[in-house]
Write a protein that holds these residues in place. Structure first.
Motif, PDB file in Angstrom:
ATOM      1  N   GLY A  87      46.656  39.162  51.826  1.00 54.67           N
ATOM      2  CA  GLY A  87      46.748  39.832  50.531  1.00 54.67           C
ATOM      3  C   GLY A  87      45.934  39.181  49.434  1.00 54.67           C
ATOM      4  N   ARG A  88      45.047  38.248  49.810  1.00 54.32           N
ATOM      5  CA  ARG A  88      44.221  37.565  48.814  1.00 54.32           C
ATOM      6  C   ARG A  88      42.966  38.385  48.521  1.00 54.32           C
ATOM      7  NH1 ARG A  88      44.318  31.960  52.089  1.00 54.32           N
ATOM      8  NH2 ARG A  88      43.359  33.460  53.528  1.00 54.32           N
ATOM      9  N   LEU A  89      42.563  38.364  47.264  1.00 55.88           N
ATOM     10  CA  LEU A  89      41.415  39.151  46.829  1.00 55.88           C
ATOM     11  C   LEU A  89      40.125  38.597  47.415  1.00 55.88           C
ATOM     12  CD1 LEU A  89      40.476  41.457  44.864  1.00 55.88           C
ATOM     13  CD2 LEU A  89      40.107  39.643  43.176  1.00 55.88           C
ATOM     14  N   VAL A  90      39.333  39.469  48.044  1.00 58.85           N
ATOM     15  CA  VAL A  90      38.035  39.057  48.586  1.00 58.85           C
ATOM     16  C   VAL A  90      36.896  39.904  48.038  1.00 58.85           C
ATOM     17  CG1 VAL A  90      38.984  38.104  50.719  1.00 58.85           C
ATOM     18  CG2 VAL A  90      38.339  40.524  50.633  1.00 58.85           C
ATOM     19  N   GLY A  91      37.214  41.001  47.342  1.00 62.33           N
ATOM     20  CA  GLY A  91      36.161  41.851  46.797  1.00 62.33           C
ATOM     21  C   GLY A  91      36.755  43.084  46.144  1.00 62.33           C
ATOM     22  N   ILE A  92      35.877  43.975  45.741  1.00 64.25           N
ATOM     23  CA  ILE A  92      36.326  45.238  45.167  1.00 64.25           C
ATOM     24  C   ILE A  92      35.332  46.316  45.591  1.00 64.25           C
ATOM     25  CG2 ILE A  92      35.075  45.082  42.966  1.00 64.25           C
ATOM     26  CD1 ILE A  92      37.806  46.075  41.685  1.00 64.25           C
ATOM     27  N   VAL A  93      35.842  47.495  45.862  1.00 67.27           N
ATOM     28  CA  VAL A  93      34.988  48.595  46.298  1.00 67.27           C
ATOM     29  C   VAL A  93      35.190  49.773  45.348  1.00 67.27           C
ATOM     30  CG1 VAL A  93      36.702  49.540  47.912  1.00 67.27           C
ATOM     31  CG2 VAL A  93      34.273  49.984  48.281  1.00 67.27           C
ATOM     32  N   LEU A 100      46.069  38.461  39.733  1.00 64.49           N
ATOM     33  CA  LEU A 100      46.291  37.575  40.871  1.00 64.49           C
ATOM     34  C   LEU A 100      47.410  36.585  40.580  1.00 64.49           C
ATOM     35  CD1 LEU A 100      42.569  36.639  41.701  1.00 64.49           C
ATOM     36  CD2 LEU A 100      43.847  38.697  42.350  1.00 64.49           C
ATOM     37  N   ASP A 101      48.138  36.238  41.652  1.00 65.77           N
ATOM     38  CA  ASP A 101      49.127  35.170  41.519  1.00 65.77           C
ATOM     39  C   ASP A 101      48.443  33.832  41.771  1.00 65.77           C
ATOM     40  OD1 ASP A 101      48.818  34.841  44.268  1.00 65.77           O
ATOM     41  OD2 ASP A 101      50.781  35.676  44.777  1.00 65.77           O
ATOM     42  N   GLY A 102      49.232  32.774  41.836  1.00 63.25           N
ATOM     43  CA  GLY A 102      48.661  31.442  41.998  1.00 63.25           C
ATOM     44  C   GLY A 102      47.956  31.219  43.317  1.00 63.25           C
ATOM     45  N   GLU A 103      48.218  32.075  44.325  1.00 65.19           N
ATOM     46  CA  GLU A 103      47.587  31.942  45.635  1.00 65.19           C
ATOM     47  C   GLU A 103      46.398  32.873  45.801  1.00 65.19           C
ATOM     48  OE1 GLU A 103      48.607  29.626  47.713  1.00 65.19           O
ATOM     49  OE2 GLU A 103      50.151  29.042  46.265  1.00 65.19           O
ATOM     50  N   GLY A 104      46.043  33.593  44.737  1.00 65.73           N
ATOM     51  CA  GLY A 104      44.917  34.503  44.827  1.00 65.73           C
ATOM     52  C   GLY A 104      45.260  35.855  45.403  1.00 65.73           C
ATOM     53  N   ARG A 105      46.560  36.134  45.543  1.00 70.64           N
ATOM     54  CA  ARG A 105      46.990  37.439  46.060  1.00 70.64           C
ATOM     55  C   ARG A 105      47.045  38.458  44.932  1.00 70.64           C
ATOM     56  NH1 ARG A 105      50.635  33.919  49.051  1.00 70.64           N
ATOM     57  NH2 ARG A 105      52.049  34.094  47.269  1.00 70.64           N
ATOM     58  N   VAL A 106      46.686  39.697  45.264  1.00 69.42           N
ATOM     59  CA  VAL A 106      46.693  40.764  44.267  1.00 69.42           C
ATOM     60  C   VAL A 106      48.123  41.266  44.088  1.00 69.42           C
ATOM     61  CG1 VAL A 106      45.811  43.043  43.657  1.00 69.42           C
ATOM     62  CG2 VAL A 106      44.360  41.452  44.919  1.00 69.42           C
ATOM     63  N   THR A 107      48.634  41.145  42.868  1.00 66.10           N
ATOM     64  CA  THR A 107      50.006  41.594  42.595  1.00 66.10           C
ATOM     65  C   THR A 107      50.051  42.843  41.734  1.00 66.10           C
ATOM     66  OG1 THR A 107      50.129  40.091  40.692  1.00 66.10           O
ATOM     67  CG2 THR A 107      50.939  39.263  42.815  1.00 66.10           C
ATOM     68  N   GLY A 108      48.916  43.216  41.160  1.00 65.03           N
ATOM     69  CA  GLY A 108      48.889  44.410  40.331  1.00 65.03           C
ATOM     70  C   GLY A 108      47.502  44.641  39.774  1.00 65.03           C
ATOM     71  N   VAL A 109      47.384  45.650  38.935  1.00 65.45           N
ATOM     72  CA  VAL A 109      46.125  45.957  38.241  1.00 65.45           C
ATOM     73  C   VAL A 109      46.464  46.227  36.782  1.00 65.45           C
ATOM     74  CG1 VAL A 109      44.214  47.582  37.988  1.00 65.45           C
ATOM     75  CG2 VAL A 109      44.973  46.893  40.281  1.00 65.45           C
TER      76      VAL A 109
END
Length: 208
Positions: free
Chosen positions: A112-118, A32-41
């Motif tokens: 684009g912010r992370l809210v969960g994982i499936v 995650l970046d500083g805003e909680g957006r997923v930028t990679g894995v």
């Protein structure tokens, strides 16, 4: 989806990422970046890459190249990440997993912010719903609340996730709508059409 997600920031170092993998028994996490957006894995394989040949001065077979211990997640991760919107359907998530050969998908909001994982297992959970719950949802949510049509003569039965709709509706087009919506109910593996209709309002396609 699972809402509590193990993740790391872009500035997490090699040792911190490895510690997360060990502590939580996971093999990959979103970055995650500083805003909680997923930028990679970043995954275990990103930390322990192998090359066909070793670095200069080593014999063949000694080619395990460990990234620098100073490397940060932003350099180690695979990017862009394969993610799925939180409003996506089960079919959308399944298709992404299949097309990209992944077992888990970070779920993101519209920013684009992370809210969960499936995971693949999460996608199977709806299909173990009790038949009576599926039947109740089709009756109440699909036939009673969602369809602006007469469904009083429609009967619903569910066995092992297979829903059967029987009875009579006024318009042929309405039967198609009811069947389509029933198929979208979580836990339904298929729909059997035993519906009759009184009037055909489906236009006939003209051939050439």
């Amino acid at each position: 989806m699972t809402r509590k997600v193990i993740s790391v920031r872009e500035d997490a170092c090699f040792k911190q990422i490895a510690a997360v993998f060990v502590a939580h028994a996971v093999g990959a996490v979103p970055v995650l970046d500083g805003e909680g957006r997923v930028t990679g894995v970043v995954s275990e394989s990103d930390l322990l890459r192998e090359e066909p040949e070793g670095p200069p001065g080593t014999a063949p077979g000694d080619g395990v190249r460990r990234p620098s211990r100073c490397d940060l997640a932003r350099r180690l991760m695979s990017s862009p990440a394969i993610t799925v919107p939180e409003a996506a359907t089960l079919a959308d998530a399944c298709r992404l997993m299949r097309d990209h050969h992944v077992r888990r998908l970070p779920v993101v909001d519209r920013l684009g912010r992370l809210v969960g994982i499936v995971s693949r297992r999460d996608l199977l959970k709806p299909f173990v719903r009790p038949d009576r719950d599926i039947e109740r949802e089709i009756r109440q949510d699909v036939l009673t609340r969602s369809l602006w049509m007469d469904t009083s003569r429609v009967r619903v039965s569910v066995r092992n996730g297979m829903a059967t709709l029987s009875g009579t509706m006024t318009l042929r087009g309405d039967t198609r709508t009811a069947l389509t919506m029933a198929l979208r109910v979580d836990g339904v593996v298929g729909v059997i059409d035993d519906l009759l209709w009184e009037r055909d309002n489906v236009p006939v396609r003209q051939g050439f």
